[in-house]
Design an enzyme around this catalytic site. Structure first.
Site, PDB file in Angstrom:
ATOM      1  N   ASP A  56     -27.925-119.705 -30.406  1.00 51.15           N
ATOM      2  CA  ASP A  56     -27.504-121.027 -30.884  1.00 51.15           C
ATOM      3  C   ASP A  56     -28.636-122.017 -30.655  1.00 51.15           C
ATOM      4  O   ASP A  56     -28.960-122.360 -29.517  1.00 51.15           O
ATOM      5  CB  ASP A  56     -26.250-121.501 -30.130  1.00 51.15           C
ATOM      6  CG  ASP A  56     -25.034-120.670 -30.494  1.00 51.15           C
ATOM      7  OD1 ASP A  56     -24.913-120.294 -31.675  1.00 51.15           O
ATOM      8  OD2 ASP A  56     -24.226-120.399 -29.593  1.00 51.15           O
ATOM      9  N   LEU A  57     -29.208-122.511 -31.727  1.00 54.23           N
ATOM     10  CA  LEU A  57     -30.398-123.350 -31.654  1.00 54.23           C
ATOM     11  C   LEU A  57     -30.197-124.584 -30.751  1.00 54.23           C
ATOM     12  O   LEU A  57     -29.266-125.356 -30.975  1.00 54.23           O
ATOM     13  CB  LEU A  57     -30.787-123.800 -33.069  1.00 54.23           C
ATOM     14  CG  LEU A  57     -32.099-124.579 -33.171  1.00 54.23           C
ATOM     15  CD1 LEU A  57     -33.276-123.686 -32.826  1.00 54.23           C
ATOM     16  CD2 LEU A  57     -32.254-125.161 -34.570  1.00 54.23           C
ATOM     17  N   ASP A  58     -31.068-124.749 -29.773  1.00 52.79           N
ATOM     18  CA  ASP A  58     -31.063-125.922 -28.892  1.00 52.79           C
ATOM     19  C   ASP A  58     -29.764-126.060 -28.103  1.00 52.79           C
ATOM     20  O   ASP A  58     -29.390-127.160 -27.675  1.00 52.79           O
ATOM     21  CB  ASP A  58     -31.334-127.214 -29.680  1.00 52.79           C
ATOM     22  CG  ASP A  58     -32.681-127.162 -30.403  1.00 52.79           C
ATOM     23  OD1 ASP A  58     -33.579-126.447 -29.925  1.00 52.79           O
ATOM     24  OD2 ASP A  58     -32.824-127.834 -31.425  1.00 52.79           O
ATOM     25  N   GLU A  59     -29.055-124.940 -27.927  1.00 53.16           N
ATOM     26  CA  GLU A  59     -27.781-124.977 -27.206  1.00 53.16           C
ATOM     27  C   GLU A  59     -27.840-124.167 -25.912  1.00 53.16           C
ATOM     28  O   GLU A  59     -26.839-124.036 -25.214  1.00 53.16           O
ATOM     29  CB  GLU A  59     -26.653-124.428 -28.097  1.00 53.16           C
ATOM     30  CG  GLU A  59     -26.266-125.316 -29.260  1.00 53.16           C
ATOM     31  CD  GLU A  59     -25.398-126.492 -28.827  1.00 53.16           C
ATOM     32  OE1 GLU A  59     -25.155-126.669 -27.618  1.00 53.16           O
ATOM     33  OE2 GLU A  59     -24.984-127.240 -29.713  1.00 53.16           O
ATOM     34  N   GLY A  67     -32.522-129.864 -33.339  1.00 55.80           N
ATOM     35  CA  GLY A  67     -33.141-129.484 -34.599  1.00 55.80           C
ATOM     36  C   GLY A  67     -34.495-130.107 -34.828  1.00 55.80           C
ATOM     37  O   GLY A  67     -35.217-130.429 -33.885  1.00 55.80           O
TER      38      GLY A  67
END
Lengths: 283, 283, 283, 283
Positions: free
Chosen positions: C225-228, C200
């Site tokens: 999926d953020l940063d995943e 994040g």
């Protein structure tokens, strides 16, 4: 009128007890607040080195006056400078762009406290790059018969522009011993090997032939002894048998740029001291 | 009778101008010679940290007397110790041998200034290893119903043997909040991941599932919040898609041993300070 | 007429015995000479991955004809490309210059096999840099109400310019799930932390607060999926307590640029494969 | 009766097209399933190297019979071994314990597939350590007049105990050219510097005098040219001006142990090939 300023004081003198106390006393007399302090006593040379950052409302002249008698008493070489002041720098270059590009980019981004007064090169290739960054660029034909004139130009430039640092950013010629001596302690070279391995020409070819598993780069002060000057910074990266010389060169460029940039940063921030054939680095 | 000794002084107090000058004044009054000095002012917490090594012919009590009033004035927490004194250490272990073997080997080799007073384990496996190094070994059955008794034994041992440092060398149980608090700032754990990634159980399995390209280890102070204590040291090593969980565990052991050993060395040499949720490390 | 060419073949299919033999048989049938070969059987997903570099005098169509039946039989996803072909790349950027500068410099130097078709940014700041490198630059006002239009522009650009790779070079906006899915496996982001730590916003602030001793950067495929997304490359560098958030940001930039450049190189050379939530990298 | 086994096949021959196809054909004929495959064509020497791991229900003799004609046709040097078989190893040592301790610990832990048949040393110091690990230990007085006898003992031991690898774990004597030749490609030495820097005696003293910023260790095959043998593995660690020679020695030990352990692991797993003066490593 008082203005709060941030100073960096460096000091280099014969070692003896009480120096830190004396220097911090002078700082206290100037109502200074220490933000960073490092010191080192060299057993090998018997010299003492110190770097202090001080915030004070005193003017420069007053602060200097409080330091000068002490420095004289300690027989110290010392400097007082503003923290973050951009150091006047001259770059020598040839055709290779990576180090010059990196230094100019970091200067513009504020990652390096430099004011690059110019690039002097023995090839015209980097003119567009320097121009993009608004830096004066001059190219010269450096042949055996013109080398002395070129070096005289360099020295003149250093004097006329108050140059504090000369960076050999993959400048592919050997400086004369006279120029090396004239720039002693003020000229940094990047050598494309992990010194003392692979001195001289074609270090990546040497590295390939020897089959090393790590290649590196070394930033060092220029001295008349080729690739023997005091080392400031070194880095390595892992390689393997699949890489030919051309690929080693490509991999090595990244180490060259970061190693030179770090050495220049340390120098520009007055974190590098000469202790005989070695450096003291207050990182 | 004067004997020249080498001392390490640490000091931690509210920040204010003049501390270095004052402390080095006390050192000068004790005719001390500074061999190492580091200091840091924490903007986040407003605290000042200092570590000084001093050679002096003064006796300990005289040196302490010259420091005590200053420390009181500065509202400082301070310690005065001999450089190189072996710190009394208790190791907690389970079955895994690598960290215990490394610590005991380094102790014997003089690479770590430790005097390991004993190993307490919840399995008997490491008895031969401890015995080989001449270290007292006791194993316990640590179950939910016996955990309180075991922890009471640990605390008693700490008190009776003047233990200065408790090392959790891959001790696979969670300490109670009470024991964590009783050992605050004196207990170091090695966690087998690069925190804050992969807290809790089976970090190598988590690392494999996430497909990270570097795995690591973290040495930190033990606090009641699991894997959240102040970090002392971290290292990583490169991995790739070919390694299964079992192989990650094997690769990770090397990082665990070196990371824990370095954290223990820093602590034993009094180079680690607590600054709120972080550490200040005078490496 | 025969011309000798250098090809890279990639292949991804359900695992079964005999694949390497079959593929190298097709290579032999094309009178090919293997210059590089890597393969991996994923236990977790049951898939097989292979990358082969082949020199052959066969024309592309003939080589493809000899491979197609085999690929169909193996139910394989496969590609055949020229070694060293510059991959058509679109860069998304904001204000930060370091990654864009590095990618464009490496493109020009021949260190990265890219053909950057353009830079699309939500700020005008990088226009001079792109212009210097002769790259088309367009800036957009990306607000909640204009984001959909901007993303439609991105997709149109990808289609019209045959873009093979979209690089988020510190593009500071979150892409919509729709765009993420449309670019699945073709969009690489650089995140300025060592994932999974500090996902994040403001990872350097988080790193400072947690007091980590290493900071890093992670290049990964973009997913909803953020940063995943699957990780391609990671690097770290050592930091200490003296560095504030601003200094961590400066130190981290070097890791961001080198990590992104390496991920892009691996992708451009067709060395990156998706294996479920992980990558297989034939470095 | 069939039993499923896991084999490692290595092969080294003049390069020519079709080798991978031919070898994987022999594997297929043995109903083998490839779990790992690496290959390399050396431009410098014109040789081809290959390592394949194969699971098959075939018995060893049947598998060998299917490989032998191919190997003969390719004029190949080849080996067929069980994956994970512990290689018979003889350690030569002096007084320094760190490498011997590390190797024996890793052997016991299953981190290294070794069966150490004995330690032969020119000092008695390491007897307790070897005894703890249940390893035969013999010490010798190695003087100029007894050196030949000692070396004859080493060779006899190698023959009688079917020793596959001789490890010089900080053995502080120079082997005779005859012994070096007799053990060519089977003896690994750890040198305590980053070769080719600081060959010969006292490398840490040399490193201190030169003021390098990284120190390292190099594991290499033993040849009659001192410290010139093919390099298998190298590592470095950062140092600074504050460390004296004694401290460099301590810091360097960690690099020595991990570098030697990694080289021994690579050799034991048959991942190391000789390619003229260099090694090919299938890591």
């Amino acid at each position: 009128m008082t203005t709060s300023s941030h100073w960096v004081l460096t000091l280099d003198c014969p070692d003896r007890p009480g120096i830190v106390h004396a220097v911090t006393g002078a700082v206290a007399a100037a109502q200074g607040n220490i933000t960073e302090l490092q010191q080192f006593s060299s057993i090998d040379t018997g010299r003492f080195f110190m770097r202090v950052q001080v915030q004070t409302g005193f003017e420069r002249s007053s602060f200097e006056e409080s330091l000068a008698p002490l420095a004289a008493y300690l027989q110290a070489t010392w400097t007082l400078d503003e923290v973050g002041r951009r150091r006047r720098t001259l770059i020598l270059a040839s055709k290779a762009a990576h180090c010059v590009n990196d230094l100019l980019f970091r200067q513009r981004s504020g990652l390096l406290p430099l004011e690059v007064v110019g690039v002097m090169a023995n090839h015209p290739d980097l003119r567009p790059l320097a121009t993009f960054y608004g830096v004066d660029f001059r190219d010269f034909v450096v042949l055996p018969e013109t080398k002395a004139a070129f070096e005289a130009d360099v020295l003149r430039r250093v004097e006329e522009d108050d140059v504090e640092l000369v960076v050999l950013a993959r400048y592919m010629q050997i400086l004369s011993p006279e120029l090396c001596r004239a720039l002693a302690g003020r000229a940094i070279n990047i050598h494309h090997s992990f010194l003392p391995g692979f001195k001289g020409a074609n270090p990546y070819r040497q590295a390939h032939e020897r089959g090393v598993k790590l290649i590196g780069a070394t930033a060092h002060f220029v001295t008349p002894d080729l690739d023997e000057g005091p080392i400031i910074e070194q880095n390595v990266t892992r390689v393997d048998h699949t890489l030919d010389v051309h690929q080693l060169v490509a991999r090595g460029q990244e180490q060259e740029t970061r190693t030179l940039a770090e050495a220049v940063r340390l120098y520009a921030e007055r974190r590098v001291f000469l202790d005989g054939p070695r450096t003291v680095i207050f990182a």
